[in-house]
Design a protein around this motif. Structure first.
Motif, PDB file in Angstrom:
ATOM      1  N   GLN A 169       0.843  -1.194   0.000  1.00  0.00           N
ATOM      2  CA  GLN A 169       0.000   0.000   0.000  1.00  0.00           C
ATOM      3  C   GLN A 169       0.881   1.248   0.000  1.00  0.00           C
ATOM      4  O   GLN A 169       0.587   2.204  -0.716  1.00  0.00           O
ATOM      5  CB  GLN A 169      -0.927  -0.014   1.222  1.00  0.00           C
ATOM      6  CG  GLN A 169      -1.799   1.223   1.368  1.00  0.00           C
ATOM      7  CD  GLN A 169      -2.962   1.256   0.384  1.00  0.00           C
ATOM      8  OE1 GLN A 169      -3.001   0.493  -0.576  1.00  0.00           O
ATOM      9  NE2 GLN A 169      -3.898   2.151   0.610  1.00  0.00           N
ATOM     10  N   ARG A 172       2.131   1.791  -3.496  1.00  0.00           N
ATOM     11  CA  ARG A 172       1.072   2.346  -4.354  1.00  0.00           C
ATOM     12  C   ARG A 172       0.891   3.832  -4.085  1.00  0.00           C
ATOM     13  O   ARG A 172       0.737   4.630  -5.008  1.00  0.00           O
ATOM     14  CB  ARG A 172      -0.256   1.630  -4.089  1.00  0.00           C
ATOM     15  CG  ARG A 172      -0.401   0.298  -4.763  1.00  0.00           C
ATOM     16  CD  ARG A 172      -1.819  -0.225  -4.633  1.00  0.00           C
ATOM     17  NE  ARG A 172      -2.122  -0.723  -3.303  1.00  0.00           N
ATOM     18  CZ  ARG A 172      -1.835  -1.945  -2.872  1.00  0.00           C
ATOM     19  NH1 ARG A 172      -1.240  -2.804  -3.694  1.00  0.00           N
ATOM     20  NH2 ARG A 172      -2.143  -2.334  -1.665  1.00  0.00           N
ATOM     21  N   LEU A 173       0.898   4.205  -2.803  1.00  0.00           N
ATOM     22  CA  LEU A 173       0.692   5.612  -2.454  1.00  0.00           C
ATOM     23  C   LEU A 173       1.863   6.472  -2.927  1.00  0.00           C
ATOM     24  O   LEU A 173       1.666   7.607  -3.351  1.00  0.00           O
ATOM     25  CB  LEU A 173       0.482   5.765  -0.947  1.00  0.00           C
ATOM     26  CG  LEU A 173      -0.856   5.218  -0.435  1.00  0.00           C
ATOM     27  CD1 LEU A 173      -0.896   5.231   1.088  1.00  0.00           C
ATOM     28  CD2 LEU A 173      -2.028   6.025  -0.984  1.00  0.00           C
ATOM     29  N   ARG A 217       3.671   5.884  -5.589  1.00  0.00           N
ATOM     30  CA  ARG A 217       3.479   6.069  -7.040  1.00  0.00           C
ATOM     31  C   ARG A 217       2.323   7.027  -7.299  1.00  0.00           C
ATOM     32  O   ARG A 217       2.382   7.865  -8.196  1.00  0.00           O
ATOM     33  CB  ARG A 217       3.227   4.715  -7.715  1.00  0.00           C
ATOM     34  CG  ARG A 217       4.511   3.897  -7.869  1.00  0.00           C
ATOM     35  CD  ARG A 217       4.265   2.567  -8.532  1.00  0.00           C
ATOM     36  NE  ARG A 217       3.594   1.620  -7.640  1.00  0.00           N
ATOM     37  CZ  ARG A 217       2.630   0.811  -8.000  1.00  0.00           C
ATOM     38  NH1 ARG A 217       2.193   0.798  -9.246  1.00  0.00           N
ATOM     39  NH2 ARG A 217       2.097  -0.016  -7.116  1.00  0.00           N
ATOM     40  N   ALA A 218       1.279   6.925  -6.483  1.00  0.00           N
ATOM     41  CA  ALA A 218       0.132   7.812  -6.653  1.00  0.00           C
ATOM     42  C   ALA A 218       0.534   9.263  -6.410  1.00  0.00           C
ATOM     43  O   ALA A 218       0.121  10.159  -7.145  1.00  0.00           O
ATOM     44  CB  ALA A 218      -0.988   7.416  -5.696  1.00  0.00           C
ATOM     45  N   VAL A 250      -4.098  12.428  -3.699  1.00  0.00           N
ATOM     46  CA  VAL A 250      -3.790  11.428  -2.668  1.00  0.00           C
ATOM     47  C   VAL A 250      -4.478  11.791  -1.352  1.00  0.00           C
ATOM     48  O   VAL A 250      -4.924  10.915  -0.610  1.00  0.00           O
ATOM     49  CB  VAL A 250      -2.259  11.286  -2.495  1.00  0.00           C
ATOM     50  CG1 VAL A 250      -1.929  10.472  -1.259  1.00  0.00           C
ATOM     51  CG2 VAL A 250      -1.667  10.624  -3.722  1.00  0.00           C
ATOM     52  N   VAL A 278      -7.942  10.257  -1.026  1.00  0.00           N
ATOM     53  CA  VAL A 278      -8.097   8.841  -0.694  1.00  0.00           C
ATOM     54  C   VAL A 278      -7.651   8.559   0.744  1.00  0.00           C
ATOM     55  O   VAL A 278      -7.532   7.405   1.143  1.00  0.00           O
ATOM     56  CB  VAL A 278      -7.377   7.896  -1.688  1.00  0.00           C
ATOM     57  CG1 VAL A 278      -7.980   8.036  -3.071  1.00  0.00           C
ATOM     58  CG2 VAL A 278      -5.885   8.146  -1.716  1.00  0.00           C
ATOM     59  N   ALA A 334      -4.786   9.665   2.515  1.00  0.00           N
ATOM     60  CA  ALA A 334      -3.382   9.620   2.917  1.00  0.00           C
ATOM     61  C   ALA A 334      -2.794  11.019   2.788  1.00  0.00           C
ATOM     62  O   ALA A 334      -3.173  11.769   1.895  1.00  0.00           O
ATOM     63  CB  ALA A 334      -2.604   8.642   2.034  1.00  0.00           C
TER      64      ALA A 334
END
Lengths: 228, 284
Positions: free
Chosen positions: B163, B166-167, B169-170, B178, B181, B183
């Motif tokens: 996770q 992913r964050l 990269r996001a 971000v 979502v 974070a």
């Protein structure tokens, strides 16, 4: 659920929203309509915490959230489906949905539940989000917001740039989302679409409230929409 | 046979460069910050280990257990409270700030640790070697290469599967979203910086046990790291690894002709890549 009280929001040096107050009741729905540049998206961004308010306050479940950063509002249960979808383009569809688990909120919208509701998204789960069509992106963006299991869902012009058939599909999910107890605040340029989805309408004109009420007459709305 | 040996030594040399370049590459890949203090931070870590060893730590390897978390924490704080403010469409603010940091670090080291060349002692391990036919492979450079591969492999896996990955990269795709979502983008940037700083701390101590260093050694290290990143392709971790190996091999092979060619050959190959393959080996 949500109370916006007498709020001013600036976009840079420009006032984009002035003296706006509105409320969304528990499990309720409200449509904010207005022409391009009326301040609709700015208002949603301010509620989600992406823009600061200069005046007034925003209450969520009775709590003043005016100074909270966006990620903390998301954790409290506010989810924004932003203008232009704003997917994480280099991530796959599934990875986009997984990022939404960061709110750590429990609720009905698991990944499986979302896939079941949006078969279009399920089919594309392994694709990079940047490679999707407009409709697929919009559905994924809504799905991502749902995975946060919001109490309040903010929808920013979800019909923009999409084919009528796709728009109908997306709006068909609105009642289903409300059935799960989620309130909805949606922003639309398309008055008919908005009034069909929500009996309560709030009209903005150049950043100010020009009309608000339930089951309004189309002629009144048109006047409030265009001014004059 | 000389060349085979030179290539093998070059690959081992490349392992150290890879460890250096990884942090630089990671920070650029995630937050588009070119950290000019990267070399100085490595040397700071080496001095940190030196001070610990002098004050009773049995080995520089043991000192790593303190130095790496401390430098990583420094990375978190610097990113959160200083570098975060420099993030903008222009790369200039972060370049100026990190350049300033580099000068501050090397001058503070100069004042407190003098300009004398130091080395971290590893005892027998520092000079041990394996014999493979006519090749002699130093245990220490081999260990550093393995550490580099393990570190990059772990980081790649974290980026791809977790996770947090992913964050990260996001956040490099679209930081404001971000927040939506759930974070905090600033927190994720700061953790990424902590990882980059932790890597450079490992690299700095590895450098310190491999050869002598003084407060200004960071400048050349920064240039090597840069060259590895450019050769490999900006922002790609394995590209950076490949770039580092190529740089190491070119340097050692050239040095078999004439030892003074060591640096020059590396720079020439770097320039050739910049001219003919400016996106590096692995494009992102």
């Amino acid at each position: 659920m949500l109370e916006v009280e007498d709020v001013d929001v600036y976009y840079g040096q420009l006032p984009a929203v002035r003296d706006v107050s509105l409320a969304v009741p528990d499990s309720g729905i409200l449509a904010v309509i207005g022409a391009n540049g009326a301040g609709k998206s700015t208002l949603l961004k301010a509620i989600a915490g992406q823009l600061p308010i200069r005046k007034g306050r925003i209450l969520f479940g009775g709590r003043d959230i005016s100074r909270l950063p966006a990620h903390q509002r998301a954790r409290l249960g506010i989810a924004l489906v932003p203008e232009g979808r704003r997917l994480f383009k280099s991530l796959t569809v599934e990875e986009n949905l997984l990022t939404a688990l960061s709110t750590k909120r429990k609720g009905p919208w698991s990944l499986d539940a979302v896939y079941e509701r949006f078969p279009l998204v399920a089919e594309r789960r392994g694709r990079r989000a940047g490679d999707l069509s407009g409709g697929e992106q919009q559905a994924t963006s809504i799905a991502r917001a749902l995975v946060t299991n919001p109490e309040l869902l903010l929808l920013d012009e979800v019909s923009l740039g999409l084919a009528p058939a796709i728009i109908a599909q997306i709006y068909a999910s609105v009642p289903l989302i409300r059935e799960q107890g989620t309130s909805i605040l949606l922003v639309e340029q398309d008055v008919q679409q908005a009034t069909k989805a929500s009996p309560d309408v709030h009209c903005l004109l150049q950043g100010r409230t020009s009309l608000a009420g339930r089951d309004l007459d189309l002629a009144d709305i048109t006047r409030a929409y265009f001014g004059g | 046979m000389d060349y085979v040996n030179a290539v093998v030594q070059g690959i081992l040399q490349g392992g150290l460069y890879a460890l250096f370049a990884a942090g630089l590459s990671y920070m650029f890949g995630v937050m588009r910050i070119v950290n000019l203090a990267h070399g100085a931070l490595a040397i700071l870590a080496a001095y940190g280990a030196l001070v610990l060893v002098r004050s009773g730590f049995a080995s520089p390897l043991l000192a790593l257990l303190v130095v790496v978390p401390v430098i990583a924490a420094l990375g978190y704080v610097l990113q959160r409270f200083v570098l975060q403010r420099t993030l903008s469409d222009s790369p200039l603010p972060s370049l100026l700030v990190t350049f300033g940091m580099a000068i501050i670090i090397s001058n503070v080291l100069l004042l407190t640790m003098t300009a004398n060349t130091q080395q971290l002692k590893l005892g027998g391990l520092g000079t041990a070697s394996l014999e493979l036919g006519s090749l002699r492979i130093g245990v220490l450079p081999l260990a550093i290469l393995i550490v580099a591969v393990v570190a990059l492999g772990t980081l790649s896996l974290v980026m791809a599967k977790t996770q947090f990955g992913r964050l990260v990269r996001a956040v490099s795709d679209d930081a404001p979203t971000v927040g939506l979502v759930g974070a905090s983008p600033k927190h994720i940037y700061a953790i990424a910086a902590a990882i980059a700083f932790g890597l450079v701390a490992i690299a700095g101590v590895a450098f310190g046990v491999s050869r002598g260093f003084d407060p200004t050694s960071g400048d050349l290290l920064l240039i090597y790291a840069f060259e590895a990143v450019i050769i490999g392709g900006l922002g790609s971790l394995w590209g950076t690894f490949l770039g580092a190996i190529i740089l190491g091999v070119v340097q050692t092979v050239a040095a078999t002709f004439d030892t003074t060619l060591f640096d020059l050959a590396g720079h020439v190959v770097f320039l050739a890549f910049l001219i003919f393959l400016p996106n590096g080996i692995i494009r992102r």
